[in-house]
Design a protein around this motif. Structure first.
Motif, PDB file in Angstrom:
ATOM      1  N   GLU A   1       0.828  -1.211   0.000  1.00 27.56           N
ATOM      2  CA  GLU A   1       0.000   0.000   0.000  1.00 27.56           C
ATOM      3  C   GLU A   1       0.861   1.260   0.000  1.00 27.56           C
ATOM      4  O   GLU A   1       0.529   2.242  -0.647  1.00 27.56           O
ATOM      5  CB  GLU A   1      -0.920   0.006   1.224  1.00 27.56           C
ATOM      6  N   ASP A   2       1.966   1.218   0.724  1.00 26.35           N
ATOM      7  CA  ASP A   2       2.849   2.387   0.835  1.00 26.35           C
ATOM      8  C   ASP A   2       3.502   2.757  -0.490  1.00 26.35           C
ATOM      9  O   ASP A   2       4.019   3.862  -0.640  1.00 26.35           O
ATOM     10  CB  ASP A   2       3.958   2.127   1.860  1.00 26.35           C
ATOM     11  N   ALA A   3       3.496   1.847  -1.437  1.00 23.63           N
ATOM     12  CA  ALA A   3       4.205   2.056  -2.694  1.00 23.63           C
ATOM     13  C   ALA A   3       3.337   2.687  -3.777  1.00 23.63           C
ATOM     14  O   ALA A   3       3.771   2.818  -4.909  1.00 23.63           O
ATOM     15  CB  ALA A   3       4.760   0.724  -3.183  1.00 23.63           C
ATOM     16  N   ILE A   4       2.126   3.093  -3.425  1.00 20.37           N
ATOM     17  CA  ILE A   4       1.208   3.674  -4.405  1.00 20.37           C
ATOM     18  C   ILE A   4       1.007   5.141  -4.071  1.00 20.37           C
ATOM     19  O   ILE A   4       0.655   5.490  -2.948  1.00 20.37           O
ATOM     20  CB  ILE A   4      -0.151   2.946  -4.386  1.00 20.37           C
ATOM     21  N   GLU A   5       1.251   5.996  -5.057  1.00 14.12           N
ATOM     22  CA  GLU A   5       1.018   7.436  -4.907  1.00 14.12           C
ATOM     23  C   GLU A   5      -0.002   7.860  -5.954  1.00 14.12           C
ATOM     24  O   GLU A   5       0.115   7.475  -7.119  1.00 14.12           O
ATOM     25  CB  GLU A   5       2.304   8.219  -5.131  1.00 14.12           C
ATOM     26  N   VAL A   6      -0.970   8.654  -5.518  1.00 12.16           N
ATOM     27  CA  VAL A   6      -2.012   9.122  -6.432  1.00 12.16           C
ATOM     28  C   VAL A   6      -2.190  10.621  -6.246  1.00 12.16           C
ATOM     29  O   VAL A   6      -2.290  11.105  -5.120  1.00 12.16           O
ATOM     30  CB  VAL A   6      -3.362   8.426  -6.147  1.00 12.16           C
ATOM     31  N   ASP A   7      -2.205  11.350  -7.347  1.00 12.22           N
ATOM     32  CA  ASP A   7      -2.561  12.763  -7.330  1.00 12.22           C
ATOM     33  C   ASP A   7      -3.622  12.958  -8.401  1.00 12.22           C
ATOM     34  O   ASP A   7      -3.304  13.078  -9.587  1.00 12.22           O
ATOM     35  CB  ASP A   7      -1.340  13.642  -7.608  1.00 12.22           C
ATOM     36  N   ASP A   8      -4.887  12.933  -7.976  1.00 13.29           N
ATOM     37  CA  ASP A   8      -5.976  13.033  -8.948  1.00 13.29           C
ATOM     38  C   ASP A   8      -6.005  14.391  -9.626  1.00 13.29           C
ATOM     39  O   ASP A   8      -6.321  14.491 -10.803  1.00 13.29           O
ATOM     40  CB  ASP A   8      -7.325  12.741  -8.282  1.00 13.29           C
ATOM     41  N   LYS A   9      -5.640  15.428  -8.882  1.00 14.63           N
ATOM     42  CA  LYS A   9      -5.651  16.775  -9.450  1.00 14.63           C
ATOM     43  C   LYS A   9      -4.704  16.874 -10.651  1.00 14.63           C
ATOM     44  O   LYS A   9      -5.011  17.516 -11.651  1.00 14.63           O
ATOM     45  CB  LYS A   9      -5.253  17.784  -8.376  1.00 14.63           C
ATOM     46  N   LEU A  10      -3.552  16.213 -10.534  1.00 13.05           N
ATOM     47  CA  LEU A  10      -2.575  16.203 -11.621  1.00 13.05           C
ATOM     48  C   LEU A  10      -2.730  14.980 -12.526  1.00 13.05           C
ATOM     49  O   LEU A  10      -1.937  14.797 -13.448  1.00 13.05           O
ATOM     50  CB  LEU A  10      -1.155  16.232 -11.053  1.00 13.05           C
ATOM     51  N   SER A  11      -3.719  14.136 -12.230  1.00 16.37           N
ATOM     52  CA  SER A  11      -3.948  12.891 -12.992  1.00 16.37           C
ATOM     53  C   SER A  11      -2.672  12.057 -13.050  1.00 16.37           C
ATOM     54  O   SER A  11      -2.211  11.647 -14.110  1.00 16.37           O
ATOM     55  CB  SER A  11      -4.452  13.197 -14.402  1.00 16.37           C
ATOM     56  N   TYR A  12      -2.107  11.797 -11.897  1.00 20.21           N
ATOM     57  CA  TYR A  12      -0.814  11.138 -11.800  1.00 20.21           C
ATOM     58  C   TYR A  12      -0.877   9.959 -10.835  1.00 20.21           C
ATOM     59  O   TYR A  12      -1.439  10.068  -9.746  1.00 20.21           O
ATOM     60  CB  TYR A  12       0.230  12.150 -11.307  1.00 20.21           C
ATOM     61  N   VAL A  13      -0.292   8.836 -11.246  1.00 25.76           N
ATOM     62  CA  VAL A  13      -0.182   7.648 -10.400  1.00 25.76           C
ATOM     63  C   VAL A  13       1.247   7.140 -10.487  1.00 25.76           C
ATOM     64  O   VAL A  13       1.814   7.051 -11.575  1.00 25.76           O
ATOM     65  CB  VAL A  13      -1.144   6.529 -10.870  1.00 25.76           C
ATOM     66  N   ARG A  14       1.828   6.820  -9.340  1.00 22.39           N
ATOM     67  CA  ARG A  14       3.145   6.181  -9.312  1.00 22.39           C
ATOM     68  C   ARG A  14       3.029   4.916  -8.467  1.00 22.39           C
ATOM     69  O   ARG A  14       2.513   4.950  -7.359  1.00 22.39           O
ATOM     70  CB  ARG A  14       4.214   7.067  -8.704  1.00 22.39           C
ATOM     71  N   VAL A  15       3.542   3.827  -9.029  1.00 23.10           N
ATOM     72  CA  VAL A  15       3.640   2.579  -8.285  1.00 23.10           C
ATOM     73  C   VAL A  15       5.115   2.216  -8.222  1.00 23.10           C
ATOM     74  O   VAL A  15       5.786   2.126  -9.253  1.00 23.10           O
ATOM     75  CB  VAL A  15       2.835   1.443  -8.957  1.00 23.10           C
ATOM     76  N   THR A  16       5.604   2.038  -7.009  1.00 22.17           N
ATOM     77  CA  THR A  16       6.988   1.651  -6.779  1.00 22.17           C
ATOM     78  C   THR A  16       6.975   0.209  -6.295  1.00 22.17           C
ATOM     79  O   THR A  16       6.285  -0.107  -5.332  1.00 22.17           O
ATOM     80  CB  THR A  16       7.652   2.563  -5.734  1.00 22.17           C
ATOM     81  N   PHE A  17       7.709  -0.649  -6.976  1.00 20.95           N
ATOM     82  CA  PHE A  17       7.705  -2.052  -6.567  1.00 20.95           C
ATOM     83  C   PHE A  17       9.096  -2.500  -6.146  1.00 20.95           C
ATOM     84  O   PHE A  17      10.102  -1.902  -6.525  1.00 20.95           O
ATOM     85  CB  PHE A  17       7.138  -2.954  -7.678  1.00 20.95           C
ATOM     86  N   THR A  18       9.112  -3.551  -5.336  1.00 17.33           N
ATOM     87  CA  THR A  18      10.353  -4.077  -4.787  1.00 17.33           C
ATOM     88  C   THR A  18      10.537  -5.506  -5.270  1.00 17.33           C
ATOM     89  O   THR A  18       9.805  -6.408  -4.829  1.00 17.33           O
ATOM     90  CB  THR A  18      10.308  -4.060  -3.247  1.00 17.33           C
ATOM     91  N   PRO A  19      11.481  -5.747  -6.186  1.00 17.55           N
ATOM     92  CA  PRO A  19      11.724  -7.121  -6.640  1.00 17.55           C
ATOM     93  C   PRO A  19      12.124  -8.010  -5.458  1.00 17.55           C
ATOM     94  O   PRO A  19      12.671  -7.534  -4.464  1.00 17.55           O
ATOM     95  CB  PRO A  19      12.886  -6.973  -7.627  1.00 17.55           C
ATOM     96  N   THR A  20      11.867  -9.306  -5.591  1.00 16.65           N
ATOM     97  CA  THR A  20      12.168 -10.224  -4.486  1.00 16.65           C
ATOM     98  C   THR A  20      13.664 -10.390  -4.262  1.00 16.65           C
ATOM     99  O   THR A  20      14.094 -10.665  -3.143  1.00 16.65           O
ATOM    100  CB  THR A  20      11.541 -11.611  -4.734  1.00 16.65           C
TER     101      THR A  20
END
Length: 139
Positions: free
Chosen positions: A45-64
């Motif tokens: 959950e901590d790896a998801i950033e959303v800015d609806d005003k800027l229509s922006y989504v970032r997902v950061t993932f951690t490989p195993t």
């Protein structure tokens, strides 16, 4: 899917978008393991950033593992799932968590370059692998 929201409901709407994105990506299967990315803690959950005003989504993932050979495939799965699920107005960034992959910069560059992503999606074997990872599982 997403419509204009009255000012008093903006926080609730941001939470709704966040939960929608999490629900879209949480069950993506790992290409090498019989588990979801969430079960393997590749996404959180901590790896998801959303800015609806800027229509922006970032997902950061951690490989195993630091030398994960499937990091670009995992990132491509995340990107494709969000491309298929979110309105087109959203700009999506997919990133490897800093310091978690030996070729982090190269993976990030590949995952966020439109031309490279488009070329990858022209490869039928790669598309089959992505589709397999995105296929729903029924328990």
């Amino acid at each position: 899917m997403f419509q204009a929201v009255p000012e008093g409901n903006k926080h609730l709407f941001r939470v709704l978008i966040f939960l929608t994105i999490l629900n879209h990506i949480r069950d993506i299967k790992d290409p090498e393991h019989p588990y979801s990315l969430e079960e393997l803690k590749v996404i959180t959950e901590d790896a998801i950033e959303v800015d609806d005003k800027l229509s922006y989504v970032r997902v950061t993932f951690t490989p195993t593992v630091e030398h994960c050979s499937m990091a670009t495939v995992i990132g491509l799965c995340l990107r494709v799932k969000l491309m298929r699920s979110l309105p087109q107005r959203y700009k999506v960034d997919i990133k490897v968590a800093p310091g978690t992959h030996a070729t982090e910069a190269a993976v990030n560059k590949q995952l966020n370059d439109k031309e490279r992503v488009a070329a990858a999606l022209e490869n039928p074997n790669l598309v089959d692998m992505v589709d397999e990872c995105l296929a729903p599982t029924y328990a």
